[in-house]
Design a protein around this motif. Structure first.
Motif, PDB file in Angstrom:
ATOM      1  N   SER A  40      11.805  39.702  71.885  1.00 38.32           N
ATOM      2  CA  SER A  40      12.360  39.843  71.122  1.00 38.32           C
ATOM      3  C   SER A  40      12.655  40.464  69.230  1.00 38.32           C
ATOM      4  O   SER A  40      11.907  39.356  69.103  1.00 38.32           O
ATOM      5  N   PRO A  41      12.868  41.545  68.779  1.00 33.27           N
ATOM      6  CA  PRO A  41      12.146  41.279  67.526  1.00 33.27           C
ATOM      7  C   PRO A  41      12.683  39.553  66.756  1.00 33.27           C
ATOM      8  O   PRO A  41      12.212  39.889  65.379  1.00 33.27           O
ATOM      9  N   ILE A  42      13.614  39.197  66.894  1.00 29.23           N
ATOM     10  CA  ILE A  42      14.364  38.085  66.018  1.00 29.23           C
ATOM     11  C   ILE A  42      12.965  37.509  66.469  1.00 29.23           C
ATOM     12  O   ILE A  42      12.821  35.979  65.558  1.00 29.23           O
ATOM     13  N   LEU A  43      12.066  37.314  67.417  1.00 25.91           N
ATOM     14  CA  LEU A  43      11.432  35.677  67.620  1.00 25.91           C
ATOM     15  C   LEU A  43       9.799  36.265  66.616  1.00 25.91           C
ATOM     16  O   LEU A  43       9.231  35.514  66.070  1.00 25.91           O
ATOM     17  N   GLY A  44       9.610  37.464  66.664  1.00 23.64           N
ATOM     18  CA  GLY A  44       8.539  38.299  66.594  1.00 23.64           C
ATOM     19  C   GLY A  44       6.976  37.961  66.823  1.00 23.64           C
ATOM     20  O   GLY A  44       6.521  37.702  66.785  1.00 23.64           O
ATOM     21  N   LEU A  63       3.023  38.386  65.976  1.00 24.78           N
ATOM     22  CA  LEU A  63       3.128  39.561  65.878  1.00 24.78           C
ATOM     23  C   LEU A  63       3.858  40.313  64.707  1.00 24.78           C
ATOM     24  O   LEU A  63       3.098  40.854  64.128  1.00 24.78           O
ATOM     25  N   THR A  64       5.272  39.708  63.959  1.00 25.37           N
ATOM     26  CA  THR A  64       5.523  40.117  62.835  1.00 25.37           C
ATOM     27  C   THR A  64       6.519  38.170  62.453  1.00 25.37           C
ATOM     28  O   THR A  64       6.876  38.179  63.191  1.00 25.37           O
ATOM     29  N   GLU A  65       6.267  38.637  61.191  1.00 26.66           N
ATOM     30  CA  GLU A  65       6.776  37.486  60.254  1.00 26.66           C
ATOM     31  C   GLU A  65       8.531  37.128  60.482  1.00 26.66           C
ATOM     32  O   GLU A  65       8.501  38.469  59.831  1.00 26.66           O
ATOM     33  N   THR A  72       5.840  27.528  64.020  1.00 23.38           N
ATOM     34  CA  THR A  72       4.594  28.628  64.713  1.00 23.38           C
ATOM     35  C   THR A  72       3.834  28.904  63.046  1.00 23.38           C
ATOM     36  O   THR A  72       2.119  28.207  63.373  1.00 23.38           O
ATOM     37  N   ARG A  73       4.207  29.899  62.193  1.00 25.34           N
ATOM     38  CA  ARG A  73       3.253  29.838  61.584  1.00 25.34           C
ATOM     39  C   ARG A  73       2.165  28.718  60.148  1.00 25.34           C
ATOM     40  O   ARG A  73       1.467  28.546  59.920  1.00 25.34           O
ATOM     41  N   ASP A  74       3.543  28.084  60.501  1.00 26.45           N
ATOM     42  CA  ASP A  74       3.134  26.484  59.610  1.00 26.45           C
ATOM     43  C   ASP A  74       2.295  25.302  60.483  1.00 26.45           C
ATOM     44  O   ASP A  74       0.749  25.044  59.746  1.00 26.45           O
ATOM     45  N   ARG A 114      11.814  40.005  77.147  1.00 20.70           N
ATOM     46  CA  ARG A 114      10.784  40.977  76.846  1.00 20.70           C
ATOM     47  C   ARG A 114       9.902  41.506  78.458  1.00 20.70           C
ATOM     48  O   ARG A 114      11.016  41.465  79.341  1.00 20.70           O
ATOM     49  N   PRO A 115       9.667  43.189  78.086  1.00 25.11           N
ATOM     50  CA  PRO A 115       8.992  43.932  79.035  1.00 25.11           C
ATOM     51  C   PRO A 115       8.393  43.168  79.456  1.00 25.11           C
ATOM     52  O   PRO A 115       7.394  42.749  79.397  1.00 25.11           O
ATOM     53  N   VAL A 116       8.515  42.812  81.084  1.00 26.69           N
ATOM     54  CA  VAL A 116       7.634  43.101  81.931  1.00 26.69           C
ATOM     55  C   VAL A 116       6.819  43.920  82.590  1.00 26.69           C
ATOM     56  O   VAL A 116       8.248  44.447  83.564  1.00 26.69           O
ATOM     57  N   ASP A 117       5.981  44.069  83.153  1.00 23.91           N
ATOM     58  CA  ASP A 117       4.794  45.206  83.850  1.00 23.91           C
ATOM     59  C   ASP A 117       4.756  44.266  85.498  1.00 23.91           C
ATOM     60  O   ASP A 117       4.367  43.440  85.120  1.00 23.91           O
ATOM     61  N   LEU A 118       5.079  45.425  86.422  1.00 22.59           N
ATOM     62  CA  LEU A 118       5.719  44.791  87.884  1.00 22.59           C
ATOM     63  C   LEU A 118       4.158  45.132  88.360  1.00 22.59           C
ATOM     64  O   LEU A 118       3.978  45.880  88.726  1.00 22.59           O
ATOM     65  N   PRO A 119       3.894  44.687  89.411  1.00 22.70           N
ATOM     66  CA  PRO A 119       2.775  45.051  90.216  1.00 22.70           C
ATOM     67  C   PRO A 119       3.131  46.376  90.716  1.00 22.70           C
ATOM     68  O   PRO A 119       2.231  47.147  91.117  1.00 22.70           O
ATOM     69  N   ASN A 120       4.178  46.310  91.324  1.00 26.07           N
ATOM     70  CA  ASN A 120       4.650  48.051  91.874  1.00 26.07           C
ATOM     71  C   ASN A 120       4.626  49.430  90.666  1.00 26.07           C
ATOM     72  O   ASN A 120       4.791  50.344  90.812  1.00 26.07           O
ATOM     73  N   GLY A 121       3.701  49.057  89.291  1.00 24.11           N
ATOM     74  CA  GLY A 121       3.758  49.789  88.411  1.00 24.11           C
ATOM     75  C   GLY A 121       5.366  50.293  87.799  1.00 24.11           C
ATOM     76  O   GLY A 121       5.280  51.037  86.687  1.00 24.11           O
TER      77      GLY A 121
END
Length: 283
Positions: A40-44, A63-65, A72-74, A114-121
């Motif tokens: 999610s954008p809040i986590l970046g 991905l985004t600060e 984590t950046r520290d 977060r979105p997840v790509d599943l094996p069935n496409g």
């Protein structure tokens, strides 16, 4: 009295500077790595996961600060490596409240997905509630938090749980500390599990049948791992992940030229695992 809503180690977070390159490095160690996820954008942050039976490894990159990922950046400003350990919780809100009742100012719970790509496409979503122990409560330099999985079926995907190296679970997380006893006792207080001396290390179980934490000083850690394995490892903090494998020879074959055999274990050096020693033992 034990914490009611902490069920043992859920996963460990290996924080990396180049997320995609790190995923390729871990694939070369014989792991099946999930498709890349974006939080999610809040986590970046974004991630790849390496799934086992009840636990897993997470490769995490910025991905985004954002304010949420500043710790984590520290960390990344100093090193890559095993930054955090997550415990499974069955109720993040109740778990955070339990910490607060003991005088620890828990951060959260925070909801994200977060979105997840599943094996069935198709595409699904992985959703979580998490809370963190205070940032200054980091035994041996290891930050800890708890994760409630709301959609386990989009995280523990069977196709992702089989690995060329035979890995089946996290056996233990090893931490290098100036004072192993003090660091172990610190973690013991935070999660209400006993700290005991085991040989030249101090052990704290994570709960249930999940992985243990072992704390070593520099001398005992050097006896445990040959110099070739310690190449690229930090001189403090969580430094090694020990995984159970169904076949030690299979693990050695998967590691190829990186494999170092020692004391009934096969290990890859830290400079091949994003600053983390990756060691395999028979399950």
């Amino acid at each position: 009295m034990s914490l009611k809503h902490i069920l043992g180690l859920d996963h460990v977070v290996v924080t990396v500077r180049d997320l995609d390159a790190s995923a390729r490095h871990w694939e070369r160690l014989g792991f099946t790595v999930s498709p890349r996820g974006t939080h999610s954008p809040i986590l970046g942050t974004g991630n790849y996961t390496i799934m086992f039976g009840e636990d897993y490894l997470e490769l995490l990159g910025i991905l985004t600060e954002t304010e949420q990922n500043k710790p984590t950046r520290d960390y990344l400003a100093k090193r890559e490596g095993l930054e955090r350990a997550a415990f499974t919780t069955d109720d993040a809100a109740a778990g955070a409240a339990e910490l607060k009742s003991r005088g620890l100012e828990a951060l959260g719970p925070v909801h994200f997905g977060r979105p997840v790509d599943l094996p069935n496409g198709s595409t699904g979503e992985a959703r979580f509630n998490v809370f963190r122990w205070p940032l200054d409560q980091n035994p041996g330099g290891l930050r800890i938090f708890a994760c409630q999985h709301l959609t386990r079926e989009t995280v523990w995907i069977p196709e992702l749980q089989s690995h060329a190296n035979g890995a089946t679970r996290i056996d233990r997380v090893e931490v290098l500390a100036a004072d192993p006893k003090a660091a172990a006792e610190h973690l013991s207080r935070l999660i209400d599990e006993p700290a005991t001396a085991v040989g030249d290390a101090w052990k704290v179980p994570s709960g249930g049948k999940r992985a243990d934490f072992l704390f070593y000083d520099a001398a005992s850690f050097a006896k445990r791992y040959p110099e070739a394995v310690r190449a690229g490892a930090a001189d403090g903090g969580a430094t090694a992940i020990v995984l159970a494998t169904s076949d030690l020879d299979r693990a050695a074959k998967a590691l190829g030229a990186l494999a170092v055999t020692h004391d009934k274990a096969v290990s890859a050096p830290a400079n091949a695992g994003s600053g983390v020693i990756v060691s395999f033992v028979s399950q």
